[in-house]
Design an enzyme around this catalytic site. Structure first.
Site, PDB file in Angstrom:
ATOM      1  N   ASP A 125     -29.411 -15.589   8.931  1.00  0.00           N
ATOM      2  CA  ASP A 125     -28.019 -15.238   8.637  1.00  0.00           C
ATOM      3  C   ASP A 125     -27.719 -15.406   7.150  1.00  0.00           C
ATOM      4  O   ASP A 125     -27.144 -14.516   6.512  1.00  0.00           O
ATOM      5  CB  ASP A 125     -27.090 -16.123   9.467  1.00  0.00           C
ATOM      6  N   GLU A 181     -24.233 -20.621  17.942  1.00  0.00           N
ATOM      7  CA  GLU A 181     -24.421 -19.760  19.108  1.00  0.00           C
ATOM      8  C   GLU A 181     -25.340 -20.446  20.124  1.00  0.00           C
ATOM      9  O   GLU A 181     -26.058 -21.398  19.807  1.00  0.00           O
ATOM     10  CB  GLU A 181     -25.052 -18.433  18.670  1.00  0.00           C
ATOM     11  N   LYS A 210     -26.852 -12.501   4.014  1.00  0.00           N
ATOM     12  CA  LYS A 210     -25.700 -12.602   3.117  1.00  0.00           C
ATOM     13  C   LYS A 210     -26.144 -12.655   1.646  1.00  0.00           C
ATOM     14  O   LYS A 210     -25.508 -12.041   0.778  1.00  0.00           O
ATOM     15  CB  LYS A 210     -24.877 -13.840   3.475  1.00  0.00           C
ATOM     16  N   VAL A 266       0.818  -1.225   0.000  1.00  0.00           N
ATOM     17  CA  VAL A 266       0.000   0.000   0.000  1.00  0.00           C
ATOM     18  C   VAL A 266       0.845   1.266   0.000  1.00  0.00           C
ATOM     19  O   VAL A 266       0.326   2.354  -0.261  1.00  0.00           O
ATOM     20  CB  VAL A 266      -0.982   0.031   1.197  1.00  0.00           C
TER      21      VAL A 266
END
Length: 430
Positions: free
Chosen positions: A201, A190, A205, A33
Site C-alpha cells: 500500500d 483489513e 502511494k 465553483v
C-alpha cells in the site's frame, strides 16, 4: 450554467462521506465553483443494503452503464476500489468524455499514466489527490504549490495501519501479532493485512508521489519494498537505546536525473518530526531546493477526511469545465526513466548480529566492513541469551547499497557470525 451531474461509483466508507460533504457544504461549494453539483446515480453492489446516509432510492443502480454511458452525467467519482475491472470502467467513461475523480491509489499506481494520457486525448480531467494520505492535500501541493521548486527528496508515513502497529509496539512493548489483531478489531487493518504490513500500500502511494515530484514516469516495480513483519521488540529496544524510533517510511529521492524509491522499516532520530507521528496518522516530509523542508500532517484515512479531498478534486474539475480548460491537467514526464544503481543509493544502516563471544571475533567482523570501506558511527556489544554468544549492534556512516550487500554476504561466510538478525535503513539526520 447547468448543474454538474455526478455519478458516484461506490457507497462504502468514503462514498458515504462524499454524499455527506456534498449535502452539508452545498451552499459553500456552489459559491466557490459557480454552479450546483448534484449526484444523479450511485453504483452499488446491493440495492437493499441499509445505508448510513439518506439518499434517494432512484439514485441507486447495479448497472455501471447507468453511469458511464449516461449522457447526462459529467463527472464520475470512483471510490469503490479494485484495479482491472475498475480500470476498464474508467476507460469507458473517459471515452464517453466524462471527467474522473478517484481515491484509488492501487489503480493509479498500476494504470494511472495510461489513464491520464487517455483523458488528455479526450479532453477530460483525472484528479486523484485523495488516493494518497486521505485528507492531506499532498499531491496537489506537489503539483501546484511546490511546482516551481526542484524536489530533491520525499519521506513519508503514508500507511496508517503500519504506523498504528509500530506506535503500539514502541510505546506499549506489545508484540506484532497482538497489535495486528487489535488493529483489525478497531478497523484500522483489513482482515487480510498483507497489502499494509508488507509495504505494498505504501509503495503504491510513493509511486504516485514520486511521479509528480520528479516529473518522471516511475512504476510500482521500481520501488524497493520491505514490510514490518520481521521487526521484533528487541529491534525496537536496541533502536531506542541508540536514540532512534523505527517507522515504516516511504522515501523517494532524485539526484542527477536518477531516481530511487523505497518503502522499508527505517530508524529515525527520536526528535525527527516523522518519529513523533503516532497511531493511524500520516505525514509527508518534503525537501525542496528552494523551499527547504516542509511537512504535511493529518489523518491518512477515514470517511470525511478522504471525502473532503475527493470533493475538493471534484470542485477543481468543475472549475475547469466552466473555464473551458479541461484535459490539461496531465503533463508528459519531463525526464526519462532512470533509476539509481546500487552503487548510487546511499544511506546509513543499522545492523544487528549474533556472534561467537571469543577473542578475535570482532576483528574478523570489522575486517569484512573495512574491506568494503564501511565505517561506523555507533557500536554496541552485549551478552547474548546463550553462553559464549554475544550480540553486536552497529550503525554505519553513509554507505551505498552495493557496499551493504557485499558486506552482508561476506559476513555470512564467517564462522564467528552465527546469525544476521536484522538490518534497517537509518535516515533523517541530514
Amino acid at each position: 450554467m447547468k448543474k454538474i451531474q455526478v455519478g458516484l461509483c461506490g457507497l462504502g466508507t468514503v462514498g458515504t462521506g462524499v454524499v455527506k460533504v456534498l449535502e452539508d457544504h452545498q451552499e459553500q461549494i456552489k459559491h466557490k465553483v459557480g454552479c450546483e453539483i448534484e449526484i444523479s446515480k450511485i453504483l452499488v453492489s446491493n440495492l437493499e443494503k441499509t445505508r448510513d446516509v439518506v439518499i434517494k432510492q432512484d439514485w441507486l443502480t447495479i448497472d455501471p452503464a447507468d453511469l458511464v454511458d449516461n449522457p447526462e452525467i459529467d463527472v464520475i467519482i470512483e471510490v469503490m476500489g479494485g484495479i482491472e475491472d475498475t480500470n476498464q470502467l474508467l476507460e469507458r467513461a473517459i471515452r464517453n468524455k466524462k471527467h474522473i475523480v478517484t481515491a484509488n491509489k492501487d489503480l493509479m499506481a498500476v494504470h494511472g499514466q495510461k489513464l491520464l494520457r487517455l483523458a488528455k486525448e479526450n479532453k477530460c480531467d483525472i484528479l486523484y489527490d485523495a488516493s494518497v494520505a486521505g485528507g492531506i492535500p499532498i499531491l496537489r501541493s506537489l503539483s501546484d504549490g511546490l511546482a516551481s521548486d526542484h524536489i530533491q527528496k520525499i519521506m513519508g508515513i503514508v500507511n496508517g495501519t503500519t504506523n498504528y502497529i509500530m506506535t503500539k509496539m514502541t510505546d506499549e512493548g506489545l508484540p506484532f501479532d497482538e497489535v495486528l489483531e487489535e488493529a483489525q478489531a478497531l478497523g484500522f487493518a483489513e482482515a487480510d493485512p498483507t497489502s499494509d504490513v508488507d509495504g505494498l500500500d505504501a509503495a503504491r502511494k510513493m509511486t504516485l508521489l514520486a511521479n509528480i515530484a520528479f516529473r518522471m514516469e516511475l512504476n510500482l516495480e521500481d520501488v524497493h519494498m520491505v514490510g514490518i513483519r520481521g521487526i521484533t521488540q528487541e529491534d525496537i529496544n536496541f533502536a531506542e537505546s541508540l536514540d532512534y524510533t523505527i517507522k515504516l517510511i516511504g522515501i523517494a529521492s532524485m539526484q542527477d536525473g536518477k531516481a530511487e524509491v523505497t518503502v522499508e522499516p527505517t530508524l529515525l532520530p527520536k526528535d525527527h518530526p516523522l518519529a513523533l507521528v503516532k497511531n493511524e496518522y500520516n505525514a509527508v516530509y518534503v525537501y525542496g531546493e528552494a523551499v527547504g523542508e516542509t511537512m504535511f500532517y493529518g489523518p491518512g484515512a477515514g470517511s470525511l477526511p478522504t471525502a473532503t479531498a475527493v470533493v475538493s478534486d471534484l470542485m477543481e474539475v468543475v472549475k475547469n469545465i466552466r473555464l473551458g480548460i479541461s484535459g490539461n491537467t496531465y503533463i508528459d514526464p519531463q525526464f526519462d526513466h532512470h533509476l539509481k544503481s546500487d552503487s548510487e543509493k546511499f544511506s546509513r544502516q543499522f545492523i544487528r548480529l549474533e556472534v561467537e563471544d571469543q577473542a578475535g571475533a570482532f576483528q574478523e567482523i570489522t575486517n569484512v566492513f573495512s574491506d568494503e570501506k564501511v565505517s561506523f558511527a555507533k557500536i554496541l556489544q552485549l551478552p547474548g541469551d546463550r553462553e559464549k554468544i554475544a550480540e553486536i549492534v552497529m550503525v554505519t556512516h553513509k554507505i551505498s547499497r552495493e557496499q551493504l550487500l557485499k558486506s552482508l554476504a561476506n559476513l555470512k561466510g564467517l564462522d564467528v557470525v552465527k546469525r544476521l538478525i536484522s538490518h534497517y535503513r537509518v535516515d533523517g539526520e541530514e
